[in-house]
Scaffold this active site. Structure first.
Site, PDB file in Angstrom:
ATOM      1  N   HIS A  76       0.833  -1.214   0.000  1.00 25.82           N
ATOM      2  CA  HIS A  76       0.000   0.000   0.000  1.00 25.82           C
ATOM      3  C   HIS A  76       0.858   1.252   0.000  1.00 25.82           C
ATOM      4  O   HIS A  76       0.547   2.240  -0.641  1.00 25.82           O
ATOM      5  CB  HIS A  76      -0.904   0.034   1.226  1.00 25.82           C
TER       6      HIS A  76
ATOM      7  N   ASN B   5      22.180 -10.683 -16.531  1.00 21.04           N
ATOM      8  CA  ASN B   5      22.496 -10.687 -15.091  1.00 21.04           C
ATOM      9  C   ASN B   5      23.412 -11.868 -14.778  1.00 21.04           C
ATOM     10  O   ASN B   5      24.428 -11.730 -14.111  1.00 21.04           O
ATOM     11  CB  ASN B   5      21.221 -10.809 -14.247  1.00 21.04           C
TER      12      ASN B   5
ATOM     13  N   CYS C  15      16.969  -9.753 -22.005  1.00 20.81           N
ATOM     14  CA  CYS C  15      16.009  -9.604 -20.910  1.00 20.81           C
ATOM     15  C   CYS C  15      16.675  -9.355 -19.558  1.00 20.81           C
ATOM     16  O   CYS C  15      16.007  -9.218 -18.549  1.00 20.81           O
ATOM     17  CB  CYS C  15      15.068 -10.802 -20.828  1.00 20.81           C
TER      18      CYS C  15
HETATM   19  C1  PEP Z   1      19.350 -12.936 -16.143  1.00 22.55           C
HETATM   20  O1  PEP Z   1      20.114 -13.747 -15.608  1.00 22.55           O
HETATM   21  O2  PEP Z   1      19.746 -11.935 -16.792  1.00 22.55           O
HETATM   22  C2  PEP Z   1      17.898 -13.110 -16.030  1.00 22.55           C
HETATM   23  C3  PEP Z   1      17.059 -12.346 -16.690  1.00 22.55           C
HETATM   24  O3  PEP Z   1      17.451 -14.080 -15.180  1.00 22.55           O
HETATM   25  P1  PEP Z   1      17.340 -13.881 -13.584  1.00 22.55           P
HETATM   26  O4  PEP Z   1      17.678 -12.459 -13.271  1.00 22.55           O
HETATM   27  O5  PEP Z   1      15.954 -14.261 -13.217  1.00 22.55           O
HETATM   28  O6  PEP Z   1      18.380 -14.850 -13.110  1.00 22.55           O
END
Ligand code: PEP
Ligand code: MG
Length: 577
Positions: free
Chosen positions: A187, A453, A501
């Protein structure tokens, strides 16, 4: 200056002196021993406390824009479930309502926390808010207002903020909010967004190290909290705060249009989402679909794997929100930082252990098969695509596609409606990036998505969550760019689409480089859709390929890359945030 990474609960740039704010936690005042011999009376108290909470939600709704109403509805559902389970606890264990609520809260909160995923752990914050409010209603405790401190023009830092307090602080004109716990769907977060007050959640912050009155900067673009910055940095941020207002306007306008470069290349801008509420909200962000639906929350937040039916319902819903636009659903990426309460893995090195596709192939009956059946069934109602996480060998892709084929045949044989699905792999390991030409020979492979990532973590051999080595962690390191360039060009040559992504896709300084690699789509957190579209629409891909890519491939360090990319963006007349 101290710099902390955080989770943005409400966008914006804020500069101001910090003030610590005391949060009265009703849950911590519940006694650990509270027997009752009148469970009927306790259950009726719980029911009253719930209706009072619902009344509060109705009044809260009146102060909030329509777009936030769904979240409030979700809180109502959570409160009902919490009170129902607490009522059973009262009857079975003979304890008072307050203790029952606290125990139910602790049960789920521990599960969320054990998940090891920062995002899912933060969901516990929503539950805490709800449980505290119910206990407050039971005990008629008045929510605390921290001794009547004055917060006008200040950045408030608190362990957690309850919404009633926050509404009062908003009236006093607070400038920004920092909390240690809480959730982006709490909230407090909803209220902050509705009033345009920047809010960041920083679990790593140690309140004992924060001094009253020290200067703070919240930067939602870089998802950072700066404490005690130099005068020079403060003046940059004061300017940034006013630029942010204009940027917001441009981004809002950009988010409504397609992202097309100045030389006519259309780039998809997709969203990363972690649950159904976020997916619903993302569907109004201006994005072209979902580039990463992280389904792990469905697996981590309960004591057994989700059923095929519950997965089917969830997938159907998310496809429905996007009405024919692509929705990339990632097969559950479990293990390592997302451990399961029902599969105990004793590994000394879980990030190099049984995770992602490796775990799925090992636990086919329990996890993979129900997931695939649900997804293939749901794919009849929208444009679903399937993404395989943590691939490091071509044989994993082949084995996975064979299982998909067999599942489809089985569903057909059972007379159950199902649809075929496009398959993609996440490029998160150097091994996958280097061998993309071989993966591309698997005819079912239609797209790759860089999970930067993990790709950064595995390439630079640096734990993505370890602050001690975070100075090494940078997606703009030339080693990462070289790997991505190799994989992207091999994929494109063979007609395999390329998406990104990982968080890198939403990093403004990385966008020119990603475009120069010829990527087809960027998938980012929903608040970044406008910024990404704005940046893309000001760049020329041809020019980037000519000028930027060669330089990046030949540079030595991430700082060198950042230096010339910044300069390039400035020359292109792009505001950098
Ligand atoms: C990534 O590793 O870039 C990814 C999108 O997956 P996660 O962050 O869920 O490990
Ligand atoms: Mg990953």
């Amino acid at each position: 200056m101290r710099v902390y990474r955080g989770l943005i609960a409400s966008e914006g740039v804020a500069v101001g002196p910090l003030t610590k704010y005391g949060f009265i936690d009703a849950l911590s005042s519940v006694p650990s021993n509270c027997p009752t011999s009148n469970s009927y009376f306790e259950v009726s108290r719980l029911e009253k406390a719930l209706s009072k909470f619902k009344e509060y939600l109705v009044s809260l709704k009146k102060t909030l824009p329509e777009s936030e109403h769904e979240l409030i509805n979700a809180h109502e559902v959570m409160a009902e479930a919490l009170v129902n389970e607490a009522a059973s606890h009262v009857v079975e264990e003979g304890v008072c309502g307050e203790l029952a609520v606290k125990r139910v809260f602790e049960k789920y909160s521990d599960l969320f926390k054990e998940s090891g995923s920062g995002l899912i752990a933060l969901r516990a914050g929503d539950l805490r808010n709800i449980a505290s409010a119910i206990v407050e209603n039971l005990t008629e405790l008045k929510p605390g207002i921290g001794g009547g401190i004055e917060v006008g023009g200040k950045v408030v830092v608190a362990k957690e903020l309850n919404p009633v307090d926050l509404l009062k602080l908003v009236k006093q004109g607070l400038r920004g909010i920092v909390t240690l716990t809480g959730g982006v769907t709490s909230h407090a977060a909803i209220i902050a967004r509705a009033h345009g007050i920047p809010y960041i959640i920083v679990p790593e912050l140690d309140l004992s190290e924060v001094s009253e009155g020290e200067l703070a900067v919240i930067d939602s673009i870089e998802e950072k909290l700066l404490l005690n910055p130099s005068e020079e940095i403060v003046s940059i941020y004061v300017e940034r705060a006013s630029k942010y207002e204009s940027l917001k306007k441009w981004c809002r306008e950009a988010s409504l249009k397609e992202a097309v470069t100045t030389d006519g290349v259309r780039v998809g801008v997709l969203c990363n989402v972690g649950d159904l509420e976020e997916a619903r909200a993302a569907s109004t962000s201006g994005c072209d679909g979902i580039g990463l639906f992280r389904v792990e929350y469905l697996y981590i937040s309960s004591s057994s794997p989700p059923s095929e039916e519950s997965l089917y319902t969830a997938f159907n819903k998310v496809l429905g929100f996007f009405n024919g636009k692509p929705v990339v659903i990632r097969a559950p990426d479990l293990g390592a930082d997302k451990p399961l309460p029902y599969i105990k893995l004793e590994e000394s090195n879980p990030f190099l252990g049984l995770r992602g596709v490796r775990l799925l192939l090992e636990y086919r009956d329990e996890i993979l098969n129900p997931f695939l059946r649900a997804l293939l069934r749901a794919s009849t109602s929208g444009n679903a695509r399937l993404l395989i996480p943590m691939i490091s060998r071509v044989s994993e892709l082949i084995e996975f596609t064979e299982i998909v084929e067999r599942t489809l045949e089985k569903l057909r044989a059972e007379g159950i409606a199902s649809g075929s699905i496009e398959i993609g792999i996440m490029v998160e390991t150097p091994a996958a990036a280097i061998l993309i030409d071989k993966y591309a020979k698997v005819p079912q492979l239609k797209f790759i998505s860089f999970g930067t990532n993990d790709l950064t973590q595995y390439t630079l051999a640096v734990d993505r969550g370890n602050v001690k080595v975070s100075y090494i962690y940078d997606e703009l390191d030339p080693s990462i760019i070289r790997l991505m360039a190799l994989a992207a060009s091999e994929a494109r040559k063979r007609g395999v689409e390329v998406e990104v992504c990982g968080e890198m896709a939403g990093r403004q300084l990385a966008i020119p480089l990603l475009l120069s690699l010829g990527i087809d789509a960027l998938s980012v957190s929903p608040p970044l859709v406008g910024l990404v579209k704005y940046t893309v629409s000001k760049l020329s891909r041809r020019d980037l390929e000519r000028e930027l890519l060669t330089k990046a491939l030949n540079s030595t360090s991430a700082s060198e890359v950042k230096e010339f990319t910044k300069e390039y963006l400035k020359r292109a007349g792009i505001e950098i945030f």
